[in-house]
Design an enzyme around this catalytic site. Structure first.
Site, PDB file in Angstrom:
ATOM      1  N   HIS A  81      37.175  40.671  35.249  1.00  0.00           N
ATOM      2  CA  HIS A  81      35.844  40.088  35.467  1.00  0.00           C
ATOM      3  C   HIS A  81      35.032  40.325  34.193  1.00  0.00           C
ATOM      4  O   HIS A  81      35.440  39.875  33.115  1.00  0.00           O
ATOM      5  CB  HIS A  81      35.258  40.721  36.726  1.00  0.00           C
ATOM      6  N   ASP A 106      34.016  34.689  28.302  1.00  0.00           N
ATOM      7  CA  ASP A 106      34.267  35.943  27.588  1.00  0.00           C
ATOM      8  C   ASP A 106      35.047  35.773  26.301  1.00  0.00           C
ATOM      9  O   ASP A 106      35.197  36.727  25.540  1.00  0.00           O
ATOM     10  CB  ASP A 106      35.030  36.914  28.509  1.00  0.00           C
ATOM     11  N   HIS A 108      40.321  30.811  34.725  1.00  0.00           N
ATOM     12  CA  HIS A 108      39.205  31.065  35.627  1.00  0.00           C
ATOM     13  C   HIS A 108      39.600  30.622  37.027  1.00  0.00           C
ATOM     14  O   HIS A 108      40.312  29.634  37.182  1.00  0.00           O
ATOM     15  CB  HIS A 108      37.951  30.290  35.167  1.00  0.00           C
TER      16      HIS A 108
HETATM   17  N1  CMC Z   1      46.854  34.304  30.507  1.00  0.00           N
HETATM   18  C1  CMC Z   1      48.083  33.885  30.904  1.00  0.00           C
HETATM   19  N2  CMC Z   1      48.359  33.357  32.087  1.00  0.00           N
HETATM   20  C2  CMC Z   1      47.338  33.226  32.942  1.00  0.00           C
HETATM   21  C3  CMC Z   1      46.021  33.597  32.629  1.00  0.00           C
HETATM   22  C4  CMC Z   1      45.803  34.168  31.350  1.00  0.00           C
HETATM   23  N3  CMC Z   1      44.580  34.560  30.988  1.00  0.00           N
HETATM   24  N4  CMC Z   1      45.214  33.360  33.671  1.00  0.00           N
HETATM   25  C5  CMC Z   1      45.983  32.826  34.620  1.00  0.00           C
HETATM   26  N5  CMC Z   1      47.267  32.737  34.179  1.00  0.00           N
HETATM   27  C6  CMC Z   1      48.409  32.177  34.905  1.00  0.00           C
HETATM   28  C7  CMC Z   1      48.851  33.111  36.021  1.00  0.00           C
HETATM   29  O1  CMC Z   1      49.838  34.019  35.553  1.00  0.00           O
HETATM   30  C8  CMC Z   1      49.391  32.126  37.015  1.00  0.00           C
HETATM   31  O2  CMC Z   1      50.660  31.685  36.559  1.00  0.00           O
HETATM   32  P1  CMC Z   1      51.848  31.386  37.616  1.00  0.00           P
HETATM   33  O3  CMC Z   1      51.346  30.217  38.424  1.00  0.00           O
HETATM   34  O4  CMC Z   1      53.017  31.094  36.773  1.00  0.00           O
HETATM   35  O5  CMC Z   1      51.982  32.621  38.423  1.00  0.00           O
HETATM   36  C9  CMC Z   1      48.454  30.923  36.893  1.00  0.00           C
HETATM   37  O6  CMC Z   1      47.953  31.004  35.558  1.00  0.00           O
HETATM   38  C10 CMC Z   1      47.286  30.969  37.883  1.00  0.00           C
HETATM   39  O7  CMC Z   1      46.563  32.156  37.662  1.00  0.00           O
HETATM   40  P2  CMC Z   1      45.983  33.107  38.800  1.00  0.00           P
HETATM   41  O8  CMC Z   1      46.176  34.543  38.381  1.00  0.00           O
HETATM   42  O9  CMC Z   1      46.528  32.705  40.129  1.00  0.00           O
HETATM   43  O10 CMC Z   1      44.465  32.719  38.752  1.00  0.00           O
HETATM   44  P3  CMC Z   1      43.280  33.494  39.419  1.00  0.00           P
HETATM   45  O11 CMC Z   1      42.308  32.479  39.832  1.00  0.00           O
HETATM   46  O12 CMC Z   1      43.749  34.454  40.452  1.00  0.00           O
HETATM   47  O13 CMC Z   1      42.704  34.402  38.218  1.00  0.00           O
HETATM   48  C11 CMC Z   1      41.490  35.085  36.353  1.00  0.00           C
HETATM   49  C12 CMC Z   1      41.609  34.055  37.464  1.00  0.00           C
HETATM   50  C13 CMC Z   1      40.195  34.861  35.583  1.00  0.00           C
HETATM   51  C14 CMC Z   1      41.427  36.517  36.968  1.00  0.00           C
HETATM   52  C15 CMC Z   1      42.699  34.955  35.415  1.00  0.00           C
HETATM   53  O14 CMC Z   1      42.733  33.677  34.826  1.00  0.00           O
HETATM   54  C16 CMC Z   1      42.733  36.031  34.346  1.00  0.00           C
HETATM   55  O15 CMC Z   1      43.201  37.147  34.601  1.00  0.00           O
HETATM   56  N6  CMC Z   1      42.199  35.746  33.107  1.00  0.00           N
HETATM   57  C17 CMC Z   1      42.123  36.740  32.070  1.00  0.00           C
HETATM   58  C18 CMC Z   1      40.920  37.640  32.323  1.00  0.00           C
HETATM   59  C19 CMC Z   1      39.628  36.950  32.027  1.00  0.00           C
HETATM   60  O16 CMC Z   1      39.454  36.310  30.995  1.00  0.00           O
HETATM   61  N7  CMC Z   1      38.658  37.136  32.939  1.00  0.00           N
HETATM   62  C20 CMC Z   1      37.304  36.579  32.765  1.00  0.00           C
HETATM   63  C21 CMC Z   1      37.004  35.523  33.762  1.00  0.00           C
HETATM   64  S1  CMC Z   1      35.519  34.595  33.356  1.00  0.00           S
HETATM   65  C22 CMC Z   1      34.220  35.696  33.409  1.00  0.00           C
HETATM   66  C23 CMC Z   1      34.038  36.350  34.718  1.00  0.00           C
HETATM   67  O17 CMC Z   1      33.937  35.688  35.751  1.00  0.00           O
HETATM   68  O18 CMC Z   1      33.938  37.555  34.712  1.00  0.00           O
END
Ligand code: CMC
Length: 429
Positions: A268, A363, A307
């Site tokens: 986050h 971010d 996201h």
């Molecule tokens: N790098 C590589 N792969 C990713 C990433 C990433 N940053 N984000 C998602 N994926 C992949 C994930 O592994 C999954 O792949 P598969 O379908 O093969 O398993 C697919 O994309 C869908 O991702 P998810 O984890 O199901 O998506 P989510 O909605 O649960 O997670 C998230 C959203 C923001 C937690 C995630 O994208 C992430 O961890 N990003 C990196 C951390 C980040 O930048 N966070 C800041 C978010 S914006 C500011 C805020 O709100 O705080």
């Protein structure tokens, strides 16, 4: 029931049910009527991480994740970032309309005159270890404020709520700046009421021996825009924490502490800090392809990408890229920017990221700007928490005034052992 309804047939019993649809949603509680026999608890929906569950109705912030649109009370964030200032946006989020000149002047006056914190809070901060993370200090000190303002427990008193909202928006920068000064081993710098919200924050952070601190107007405005972009983001993790804690009728300082704790995590608000560590680890543009390979192999995540809601370019990231240009004109260009730009270019051409609709989020670039402005990495998430306090409070106010809301209490699907009798320790194993 007509067209705005959902017909469900339960194949266990052959019975058919009709559930009303309102605003594109059914009420999960309506599912409880679907039972196999009168003793059955009734059907539940299972939704870990709330992937498809609306926990409230809200009139504050609207995101269209597919189109990359973000509106505060209907106003596009791009217009607000260009034409408003942060306290004007905070007012808009909390009261629903942009303030008139008189309302804004009064609001700024009130916030400015609540920036001081009790001297005992300083002593409390002094007790932290020299290298304590400022987010840890912020979570603790904002919770501690509830003990200084016991009147805040009157959450059903509108006047008290108004006062706590002003105190919280005013005091978060002071707590944040004091946490920073403690970490740097510097004496605390007191608020200066002649300065703007962001100008005063810079004063409390960076003032040294000068009798009057003069913030650089470009950096002051850049920070103000960054604050506008971070002010609210509908039902994200920390806002949900704010609403969940607030739903028990705890005071808003304790609820903001819960929200701040949720923001701290690297998935986050902690992501801006993680991005900087990542860019430093990559170190040079020629090492990007190897890094991307490791990301695609599932070894790491590309921090600042992806996201839950945006499946398009995060509109905030677009504005932040522009802010970066103005900041670098003052501070000089950061080497990390080249790595970030190249990383983005490569990722946006790669099937892994295209297929999963992974774009830079808020971010990705904010940390590079903060670093150029002289903030240590550990302050980055604190810089997110300050403006988000306005959003948290707007959401809390909406919750308190929402007759449909009750204490948040999710259900579970119990998969543990059935009832069994205690076994004496000598008879186990
Ligand atoms: N790098 C590589 N792969 C990713 C990433 C990433 N940053 N984000 C998602 N994926 C992949 C994930 O592994 C999954 O792949 P598969 O379908 O093969 O398993 C697919 O994309 C869908 O991702 P998810 O984890 O199901 O998506 P989510 O909605 O649960 O997670 C998230 C959203 C923001 C937690 C995630 O994208 C992430 O961890 N990003 C990196 C951390 C980040 O930048 N966070 C800041 C978010 S914006 C500011 C805020 O709100 O705080």
């Amino acid at each position: 029931m007509g067209q705005n309804s959902l017909t469900i047939t339960d194949n266990r019993t052959g019975k058919t049910y009709e559930l009303p649809i309102e605003h594109g949603a059914i009420r999960a509680a309506d599912l409880r009527a679907i039972k196999t026999d009168p003793d059955d608890f009734g059907l539940m929906s299972y939704d870990p991480a709330f992937m498809n569950t609306a926990s409230c109705s809200s009139r504050i912030t609207m995101i269209d994740g597919d189109k990359g649109i973000l509106l505060y009370r209907g106003y596009p964030v791009e217009q607000l970032a260009e034409r408003a200032n942060f306290l004007e946006v905070a007012y808009l989020l909390i009261y629903g309309e942009l303030p008139t000149t008189t309302q804004l002047a009064q609001w700024i006056h009130e916030i400015t005159h609540h920036t001081m914190i009790h001297e005992n809070v300083k002593k409390f901060i002094d007790g932290f270890h020299y290298d304590a993370h400022p987010m840890g200090i912020l979570v603790s000190t904002v919770a501690a404020l509830s003990t200084f303002y016991p009147d805040a427990r009157q959450v059903n008193d509108a006047k008290s709520r108004e006062l706590q909202i002003r105190r919280l928006i005013a005091k978060m920068p002071t707590l944040a700046a004091f946490a920073y000064r403690h970490r740097m081993g510097l004496p605390y710098a007191y608020p200066d009421n002649d300065l703007s919200y962001c100008g005063n924050f810079l004063n409390m952070l960076f003032r040294m021996s000068e009798s009057k601190y003069a913030p650089n107007p470009i950096l002051e405005r850049a920070l103000d825009v960054l604050f506008i972009l971070h002010a609210d983001h509908e039902q994200n993790c920390s806002t949900s924490a704010m609403r969940t804690a607030g739903s028990s009728q705890t005071d808003p300082y304790s609820a903001v502490a819960a929200a701040t704790a949720a923001l701290y995590g690297p998935l986050h608000g902690g992501a801006n800090e993680a991005v900087l560590h990542m860019l430093r680890e990559i170190g040079s543009t020629n090492r990007i392809p190897d890094y991307i390979k490791r990301v695609k192999a599932g070894e790491l995540k590309l921090m600042g990408f992806g996201h839950r809601v945006y499946k398009n370019y995060d509109p905030r990231a677009k504005i932040i890229k522009k802010v970066a240009d103005s900041v670098f004109e003052v501070t000089g260009r950061s080497d990390l920017l080249d790595i970030a730009l190249e990383l983005e270019r490569i990722a946006l051409q790669d099937d892994y990221f295209i297929g999963r609709k992974l774009y830079p989020n808020v971010d990705f670039y904010s940390g590079i700007i903060y670093e150029a402005m002289g903030f240590p990495i550990s302050m980055f998430t604190v810089l997110f928490a300050i403006p988000r306090t306005a959003g948290w409070l707007a959401q809390w106010l909406e919750l308190v005034n929402d007759a449909e809301q009750k204490i948040a209490r999710p259900r579970q699907i119990y998969l543990g052992p059935a009832r069994r009798d205690f076994v004496a320790i000598t008879e186990r194993g």
